[in-house]
Design a protein around this motif. Structure first.
Motif, short mmCIF file in Angstrom:
data_model
loop_
_atom_site.label_atom_id
_atom_site.label_comp_id
_atom_site.label_asym_id
_atom_site.label_seq_id
_atom_site.Cartn_x
_atom_site.Cartn_y
_atom_site.Cartn_z
N ALA A 37 0.82 -1.22 0.00
CA ALA A 37 0.00 0.00 0.00
C ALA A 37 0.85 1.27 0.00
O ALA A 37 0.46 2.30 0.54
N LEU A 38 2.03 1.17 -0.63
CA LEU A 38 2.92 2.33 -0.71
C LEU A 38 2.72 3.11 -2.00
O LEU A 38 3.10 4.28 -2.08
N ILE A 39 2.16 2.46 -3.01
CA ILE A 39 1.84 3.14 -4.27
C ILE A 39 0.44 2.74 -4.70
O ILE A 39 -0.11 1.73 -4.24
N VAL A 40 -0.13 3.52 -5.59
CA VAL A 40 -1.45 3.24 -6.13
C VAL A 40 -1.40 3.47 -7.63
O VAL A 40 -0.66 4.33 -8.12
N THR A 41 -2.13 2.67 -8.38
CA THR A 41 -2.14 2.80 -9.84
C THR A 41 -3.22 3.76 -10.29
O THR A 41 -4.20 4.01 -9.59
N GLY A 42 -3.00 4.31 -11.48
CA GLY A 42 -3.97 5.23 -12.07
C GLY A 42 -3.88 5.17 -13.58
O GLY A 42 -3.24 4.27 -14.15
N ARG A 43 -4.47 6.12 -14.24
CA ARG A 43 -4.47 6.17 -15.70
C ARG A 43 -4.21 7.60 -16.17
O ARG A 43 -4.69 8.57 -15.59
N HIS A 44 -3.43 7.68 -17.23
CA HIS A 44 -3.23 8.95 -17.94
C HIS A 44 -3.46 8.64 -19.41
O HIS A 44 -2.57 8.18 -20.11
N GLY A 45 -4.69 8.88 -19.87
CA GLY A 45 -5.06 8.45 -21.20
C GLY A 45 -5.12 6.94 -21.24
O GLY A 45 -5.80 6.30 -20.43
N LYS A 46 -4.35 6.33 -22.14
CA LYS A 46 -4.30 4.88 -22.24
C LYS A 46 -3.18 4.26 -21.42
O LYS A 46 -3.05 3.04 -21.33
N GLU A 47 -2.35 5.12 -20.83
CA GLU A 47 -1.20 4.63 -20.09
C GLU A 47 -1.51 4.43 -18.61
O GLU A 47 -2.19 5.25 -17.99
#
Length: 201
Positions: free
Chosen positions: A129-139
């Motif tokens: 739980a030190l990082i979280v994923t996300g989206r920038h466009g398709k990336e």
């Protein structure tokens, strides 16, 4: 051969050649009037047109091993034992400037080709739980969580108390450290180019 000629390997300068025996790599003194060769771990590689490169490689290997060991122990002291050196490095990079990063950006900055290795480190950091994923466009992007940012801050505190203060007390010249860093970055480009050339052989 005439008296003024040179034998093969004699053009490597005063710091190499017959002075480098099985004890090469164990001497910590300077080269020069003592006749002791450069501090290397592979005398057969130092017997070249630039023995100083072998001396740098050995020093870099020792420094890198010490640096990897330091990262894990500093992070453990900060409250997160069991992290690998790469996980520690990636967490700091993800938290850098509090901006979301892509996998490609992380690999580019770290000069790593094995994306799956970095991806595995990201997965382990997410499990903590030190990082979280996300989206920038398709990336897909990753960002440090509040817990990850707090851990980086604790790491910085331990680093300041143990490493930075020790370095300052030893009298290391900050300008010299900066110059060395610039030299190492330049050398990394030389090694990259040589690696590309080797891939064509």
């Amino acid at each position: 051969m005439s008296g003024g000629g040179k034998r093969a390997g004699d053009d490597t300068g005063p710091n190499t050649g017959p002075n480098m025996g099985p004890d090469a790599g164990t001497d910590t003194g300077n080269t020069g009037e003592t006749g002791v060769g450069p501090v290397v771990s592979s005398a057969h590689l130092a017997a070249s047109a630039m023995p100083e490169l072998s001396e740098m490689e050995f020093a870099q290997t020792m420094a890198n091993n010490a640096f990897q060991r330091w990262k894990t122990r500093c992070m453990a002291a900060a409250g997160a034992p069991g992290m690998t050196p790469l996980e520690v490095q990636v967490l700091h990079l993800v938290h850098h400037r509090a901006r979301a990063k892509t996998l490609a950006e992380i690999c580019l900055v770290l000069n790593m080709e094995d994306t799956h290795v970095v991806n595995y480190a990201l997965r382990k950091l997410a499990e903590r739980a030190l990082i979280v994923t996300g989206r920038h466009g398709k990336e897909k992007t990753v960002s440090a969580t509040a817990e990850g940012a707090a851990l980086c801050a604790r790491y910085a505190e331990v680093r300041e108390a143990l490493l930075v203060r020790g370095a300052k007390a030893s009298g290391l010249d900050p300008a010299e450290i900066s110059r060395l860093a610039a030299l190492m970055r330049a050398l990394s480009g030389t090694y990259d180019q040589a690696a590309r050339s080797a891939a064509t052989l």
